[in-house]
Structure formats: C-alpha cells, structure tokens
Scaffold this motif. Sequence first.
Motif, PDB file in Angstrom:
ATOM      1  N   ASP A 134       0.810  -1.225   0.000  1.00 39.90           N
ATOM      2  CA  ASP A 134       0.000   0.000   0.000  1.00 39.90           C
ATOM      3  C   ASP A 134       0.841   1.273   0.000  1.00 39.90           C
ATOM      4  OD1 ASP A 134       0.834   0.125   2.669  1.00 39.90           O
ATOM      5  OD2 ASP A 134      -1.196   0.271   3.481  1.00 39.90           O
TER       6      ASP A 134
ATOM      7  N   ASN B  44       0.400  -9.260  -1.825  1.00 38.12           N
ATOM      8  CA  ASN B  44       0.903  -8.176  -0.991  1.00 38.12           C
ATOM      9  C   ASN B  44       2.207  -8.616  -0.347  1.00 38.12           C
ATOM     10  OD1 ASN B  44       1.059  -7.010   1.996  1.00 38.12           O
ATOM     11  ND2 ASN B  44       0.292  -5.468   0.572  1.00 38.12           N
TER      12      ASN B  44
ATOM     13  N   GLN C   1       2.760  -7.031   4.383  1.00 35.63           N
ATOM     14  CA  GLN C   1       1.877  -6.238   5.239  1.00 35.63           C
ATOM     15  C   GLN C   1       0.835  -7.111   5.928  1.00 35.63           C
ATOM     16  OE1 GLN C   1       1.132  -3.161   2.031  1.00 35.63           O
ATOM     17  NE2 GLN C   1       1.375  -1.875   3.851  1.00 35.63           N
TER      18      GLN C   1
ATOM     19  N   ARG D  27      -2.947  -8.333   7.324  1.00 39.49           N
ATOM     20  CA  ARG D  27      -4.264  -8.508   6.722  1.00 39.49           C
ATOM     21  C   ARG D  27      -5.076  -7.210   6.820  1.00 39.49           C
ATOM     22  NH1 ARG D  27      -8.164 -12.248   5.303  1.00 39.49           N
ATOM     23  NH2 ARG D  27      -6.754 -14.003   5.595  1.00 39.49           N
TER      24      ARG D  27
ATOM     25  N   VAL E  31      -3.905  -4.660   4.261  1.00 40.35           N
ATOM     26  CA  VAL E  31      -4.285  -5.099   2.918  1.00 40.35           C
ATOM     27  C   VAL E  31      -5.780  -4.895   2.689  1.00 40.35           C
ATOM     28  CG1 VAL E  31      -4.408  -7.096   1.379  1.00 40.35           C
ATOM     29  CG2 VAL E  31      -2.347  -6.703   2.752  1.00 40.35           C
TER      30      VAL E  31
ATOM     31  N   LEU F 256      -1.978 -12.880   0.661  1.00 41.60           N
ATOM     32  CA  LEU F 256      -1.193 -12.315   1.750  1.00 41.60           C
ATOM     33  C   LEU F 256       0.159 -13.013   1.827  1.00 41.60           C
ATOM     34  CD1 LEU F 256      -4.084 -12.266   4.347  1.00 41.60           C
ATOM     35  CD2 LEU F 256      -3.249 -10.345   2.972  1.00 41.60           C
TER      36      LEU F 256
END
Length: 159
Positions: free
Chosen positions: A57, A87, A90, A92, A95, A110
Amino acid sequence: MIALLAVVAAACDGGSAVRLNVGDVAPAFAAPTLDAGPLAFPGELRGRPVVIRFWADWCRFCADEMQAIEGVWQRHRQQGLVVLAINAGQSRQEVEAFIRRIGVDYPVLLDDQATISRRYGVVGLPTTYFVDGDGRIRGKLLGEADAATFERLAGELLR
C-alpha cells in the motif's frame, strides 16, 4: 517501507538472490487470500495464463496500476486470464483497508513474511510476472507500467 527493505536485504545476500527471467518456470507457492481461503499456484490454475503482481500500500504506483489491471482482467477473465495480487509484507488489516479503498475484484494474496516475494526475487515494487499456461514466465515488469502495457502482455499470454 520496512517490508521493502527486508525484501531488498534478502535479495542482496551475497549472491544467492533469485533472478527469474523470461522462459524460467514460475516458482510454486501457497498463500491465504483475503476472502476465499488458501490458494496454491499452480494448483488448479495449471493450464491458465496468470498475472502475478507484487505490491504494497505504500508503493506510490501500485494503486493506480492495480485499478488499471482490474480493467484488463475484467476484459479477459472469460478467456481464462487469472490475476493474483500478492501483498509483500503487510498485515491482513492493512491489505483489507487498501483493497476496499481502491476497489479491485481479482484475488488478493497475503505474503506477510515476504516469503513468496523472496522466492520470486522481488527487489522493488511493483513487480509483475506474466506466466503462461505451462507455468513459464513470458513477461516481467519492474516498476510502473500503464494499462496498454498490461493489455499487450496479457493478450500475448492468451494467444
């Protein structure tokens, strides 16, 4: 940012870094998804063209590109195109918040310990692999790309 530094450090470990290139077999992996339980690659995706996208992100290009990929996926999913957004490092919660904000529907995986990212030799985000139905890498994008580039590479996978 810490996740990227960990991925970069892992990739610079004295010469044992993975370097995947066009023509190589894409490494197998399994990971939890945000909403559909675990997913294994190639697993039930064997024989289908797959775009594997590594992101986070905090990556300033990732949101716009993930939305651009959504359009490509929507146009070609009936032809069998699969997009997996992995991802890198990071939680959960981070995300989920990001995906809700940008509104994409393709599967999100994940990789909270960046294990898959390291297996793919990811040293920067975004990184995208285009994998054919035989599991071979047919394209690789490092960094920012536009929707036209994704469209072209996805079209090549579908031929």
